[in-house]
Design a protein around this motif. Structure first.
Motif, PDB file in Angstrom:
ATOM      1  N   HIS A  58       0.869  -1.348  -0.126  1.00  0.00           N
ATOM      2  CA  HIS A  58      -0.070   0.045   0.090  1.00  0.00           C
ATOM      3  C   HIS A  58       0.920   1.103   0.043  1.00  0.00           C
ATOM      4  O   HIS A  58       0.717   2.144  -0.963  1.00  0.00           O
ATOM      5  N   HIS A  62       1.108   4.204  -2.874  1.00  0.00           N
ATOM      6  CA  HIS A  62       1.098   6.048  -2.565  1.00  0.00           C
ATOM      7  C   HIS A  62       2.325   6.532  -3.003  1.00  0.00           C
ATOM      8  O   HIS A  62       2.178   7.419  -3.812  1.00  0.00           O
ATOM      9  N   CYS A 127      -7.250   8.572   1.835  1.00  0.00           N
ATOM     10  CA  CYS A 127      -7.106   7.317   1.541  1.00  0.00           C
ATOM     11  C   CYS A 127      -8.122   6.282   2.041  1.00  0.00           C
ATOM     12  O   CYS A 127      -8.743   6.945   3.272  1.00  0.00           O
ATOM     13  N   HIS A 133      -0.388   1.329   6.700  1.00  0.00           N
ATOM     14  CA  HIS A 133       0.752   1.751   5.797  1.00  0.00           C
ATOM     15  C   HIS A 133       1.940   1.291   6.486  1.00  0.00           C
ATOM     16  O   HIS A 133       2.076   0.957   7.546  1.00  0.00           O
TER      17      HIS A 133
HETATM   18 ZN   LIG Z   1      -4.324   4.274  -0.028  1.00  0.00          ZN
END
Ligand SMILES: [Zn+2]
Length: 162
Positions: A58, A62, A127, A133
């Motif tokens: 993830h 990004h 998000c 993350h």
């Molecule tokens: Zn995201």
């Protein structure tokens, strides 16, 4: 339904490839004009190495979505593979060879190493699962990818023709 459907990635022999690599996975003329290309950036060896944790994939998504666009106006999208072994990058036809993709991916991953926070992960506004993350995990994968810079276009590990 009798329509013949071909999904490029289902045809790929995932046991024959050698990660990490950059592979062109699609190239298509668009009806009405224009062209799109698709690239397979593989970070971990399918089915033998552990796949990336979802937090890591993830964060790579990004950051590459941001940094690849710093180096090219021809990035259409970056998305993680569901198998968590790599990323797909969709581009315009301007980026029509793996060599050109590599020239953007290498500095894009280099930039990733400079980040102190994941862009677009500041809040629930930017998000869909903003707490999912792992910046350090993303950096670790980026370093491993960059360490194999000279082998990235050798998708099947046969050696690159001079
Ligand atoms: Zn995201």
């Amino acid at each position: 339904m009798t329509k013949k459907v071909v999904v490029e990635s289902f045809e790929l022999d995932h046991e024959a490839v050698v990660a990490p690599y950059i592979r062109k996975a699609g190239d298509r003329e668009i009806p009405g004009g224009g062209r799109v290309c698709k690239y397979d950036l593989r970070f971990t060896q399918p089915n033998t190495e552990p796949h990336m944790p979802i937090e890591t994939a993830h964060s790579i998504e990004h950051i590459l979505a941001f940094t690849l666009r710093e180096f090219s106006d021809d990035i259409i999208g970056v998305s993680p593979m569901g198998c968590l072994t790599g990323m797909y990058v969709i581009t315009t036809g301007v980026i029509d060879t793996p060599e050109k993709m590599k020239d953007i991916v290498i500095p894009g991953l280099g930039r990733l190493l400079e980040f102190d926070a994941v862009p677009g992960a500041e809040s629930a506004k930017s998000c869909g699962t903003y707490l999912l993350h792992d910046l350090e995990g993303a950096k670790q994968r980026a370093r491993a990818f960059l360490a194999k810079e000279s082998e990235l276009l050798d998708v099947y590990g046969h050696g690159l023709a001079e």
